[in-house]
Design a protein around this motif. Structure first.
Motif, mmCIF file in Angstrom:
data_model
loop_
_atom_site.group_PDB
_atom_site.id
_atom_site.type_symbol
_atom_site.label_atom_id
_atom_site.label_comp_id
_atom_site.label_asym_id
_atom_site.label_seq_id
_atom_site.Cartn_x
_atom_site.Cartn_y
_atom_site.Cartn_z
ATOM 1 N N LEU A 59 0.811 -1.207 0.000
ATOM 2 C CA LEU A 59 0.000 0.000 0.000
ATOM 3 C C LEU A 59 0.850 1.265 0.000
ATOM 4 C CD1 LEU A 59 -2.624 -1.209 2.612
ATOM 5 C CD2 LEU A 59 -2.844 -1.214 0.149
ATOM 6 N N MET B 81 -10.317 -2.906 2.431
ATOM 7 C CA MET B 81 -9.264 -3.789 2.949
ATOM 8 C C MET B 81 -9.854 -4.938 3.762
ATOM 9 S SD MET B 81 -6.380 -1.000 4.091
ATOM 10 C CE MET B 81 -5.254 -2.236 4.779
ATOM 11 N N PHE C 128 -0.467 -7.261 4.205
ATOM 12 C CA PHE C 128 -0.383 -5.876 3.770
ATOM 13 C C PHE C 128 1.003 -5.355 4.116
ATOM 14 C CE2 PHE C 128 -5.016 -6.163 4.778
ATOM 15 C CZ PHE C 128 -5.490 -5.947 3.502
ATOM 16 N N ILE D 163 1.344 0.030 5.051
ATOM 17 C CA ILE D 163 0.020 0.589 5.303
ATOM 18 C C ILE D 163 0.189 2.052 5.708
ATOM 19 C CG2 ILE D 163 -2.075 0.446 6.694
ATOM 20 C CD1 ILE D 163 -1.418 -2.529 7.166
ATOM 21 N N LEU E 85 -4.574 4.996 7.372
ATOM 22 C CA LEU E 85 -5.359 3.764 7.461
ATOM 23 C C LEU E 85 -5.132 3.052 8.787
ATOM 24 C CD1 LEU E 85 -5.115 2.342 3.848
ATOM 25 C CD2 LEU E 85 -7.194 2.965 5.060
ATOM 26 N N LEU E 86 -3.912 3.094 9.295
ATOM 27 C CA LEU E 86 -3.643 2.493 10.607
ATOM 28 C C LEU E 86 -4.442 3.200 11.694
ATOM 29 C CD1 LEU E 86 0.205 1.863 10.386
ATOM 30 C CD2 LEU E 86 -1.626 0.154 10.320
ATOM 31 N N ASP F 109 -7.414 -2.880 14.427
ATOM 32 C CA ASP F 109 -5.953 -2.828 14.481
ATOM 33 C C ASP F 109 -5.359 -3.971 15.289
ATOM 34 O OD1 ASP F 109 -7.069 -1.590 16.827
ATOM 35 O OD2 ASP F 109 -5.054 -0.870 17.308
ATOM 36 N N PHE G 286 -3.287 -5.712 10.305
ATOM 37 C CA PHE G 286 -3.056 -4.274 10.406
ATOM 38 C C PHE G 286 -1.852 -3.911 11.254
ATOM 39 C CE2 PHE G 286 -7.340 -4.779 8.963
ATOM 40 C CZ PHE G 286 -7.421 -3.818 7.975
ATOM 41 N N SER H 249 1.741 -2.689 11.519
ATOM 42 C CA SER H 249 2.504 -1.815 10.619
ATOM 43 C C SER H 249 3.780 -2.514 10.157
ATOM 44 C CB SER H 249 2.854 -0.509 11.326
ATOM 45 O OG SER H 249 3.562 0.341 10.469
#
Length: 104
Positions: free
Chosen positions: A46, A60, A76, A79, A83-84, A93, A98, A100
Motif C-alpha cells: 500500500l 481492505m 499488507f 500501510i 489507514l492504521l 488494528d 493491520f 505496521s
C-alpha cells in the motif's frame, strides 16, 4: 483524486496505487477480487496509496474476508498511517493484518 489501481508485480505481489477513498473507487475495482486467488500467498503493498478514508479501510476488510474464504494468506505492506489510525478507531488494528509492516 487519483483513481485506485492494483498492479500485479508477479509472484503474488501487488501494488495498490492511487487513493483508497470512496470517490476514487469504481465498481469494477471494488468487485474485482480475482487478484486474491492468483496464489496461496498474496502481498498487497500500500506504499503507493495517496489518500485514504473509511471506505478504503472497508475495502481492505473485504479483501481479508475474501482471502480467508479462499484460504489465501494475505499480507499488507506499507500501510499508510491514515489507514492504521482508522483501523485503530474501528478496533480492527488488533488483527495481524493491520500490524505496521514496511518493506525494507
Amino acid at each position: 483524486m487519483s483513481k485506485l489501481s492494483i498492479v500485479n508485480e508477479g509472484s503474488g505481489r501487488f501494488i495498490v496505487d492511487g487513493d483508497l477513498t470512496f470517490s476514487a473507487m469504481d465498481k469494477k475495482t471494488v468487485s474485482s477480487f480475482a487478484f486474491l486467488t492468483t496464489t496461496k500467498q498474496v502481498t498487497l503493498d500500500l506504499g503507493g496509496v495517496g489518500n485514504a478514508d473509511s471506505a478504503g479501510l472497508a475495502l481492505m476488510i473485504e479483501w481479508v474476508k475474501h482471502a480467508r474464504s479462499k484460504r489465501v494468506q494475505l499480507r499488507f505492506r506499507n500501510i499508510p498511517e491514515q489507514l492504521l489510525n482508522l483501523a485503530k478507531l474501528s478496533g480492527v488494528d488488533k488483527t495481524s493484518y493491520f500490524v505496521s509492516v514496511t518493506s525494507g
